[in-house]
Design a protein around this motif. Sequence first.
Motif: not given
Length: 302
Positions: A14-41
């Motif tokens: 269960a811990e392994e499954i939770y850890a994998k899910r947490q890694e996927g959420t962080q990757r999507r958030t980083a990608t969104v943050t990168l796109n917003s920064s480019e628009e502001k620029k």
Amino acid sequence: MERTMSVEEKIRRAEEIYAKRQEGTQRRTATVTLNSSEEKKDIKLLKKMIIQIILSLSIYLVVYIIQNNNYIFSEDFLKKANEILSYDMNFAQIYDDLKEKIEQNINQIKKEKNNDENNNEGAIGGAEQNTIENEKLEENQEQNNNETQQQKVEENAKTQELTQEEQDISNVKSTTTFIKPIQGTITSRFGQREPTTSTVPKNHTGIDIAANTGTKILSATEGEVVLASEEGDYGKHLKIQIGEVSIIYAHCNNLYVKQGDKIVQGQEIAEVGSTGNSTGPHLHFEVRISERIIDPEKILEL
């Protein structure tokens, strides 16, 4: 057969499954943050570009004003600018004037339309009036024609009542004027007579006017000499023609004109004599119409 998992294994899984899910959420958030920064620029770059364009236009306008300050700040330019700024445009007055002109045009159009209708009615009425007047004129003309025809009938009836001599006398008087050819004494009148000499005819075709030999004979009318002769009982004589009327001057001593001459009234044409079948100096004056003899004394006083 499936192996039964222990509690520890289940927790670890269960811990392994939770850890994998947490890694996927962080990757999507980083990608969104990168796109917003480019628009502001990009937005910052656009604002910077707009500011640069405005600054460039401002600098160009300042330079243009400095180069052309002689016209922009001249009295003529400032005067015109003041006139434009001081002009008070009364929109209410403009509306009233425009409304008045439109109403005038509408009234003018109505007036022209009424005039056209009145003219058409007048033309119809005038045509009817002309028709009535023409009918009246035709009636009057017909009445005048009837009266003229009646007058002609009456004149013809009167003419038929007249003798041929009376008709001839009337025609001569209406077409020809006469003067006395000479002054003298009438010694023989027109018509039947009782001569004392056998050579003198009983039926006298004219009148004899006694005068001294050589007395000037005047033409009683105008006309043309159609005969100038010395032969026959008339001796030296002339025949002058005017229309259907002819006058004979006979027993002359001398003739002043010849055949073909044009004669005016009162012209000297001959002398009194006693040539031909004559008993003494005199003028035989004879008047004819269409070669029918008539009494000269019924034409003029001699």
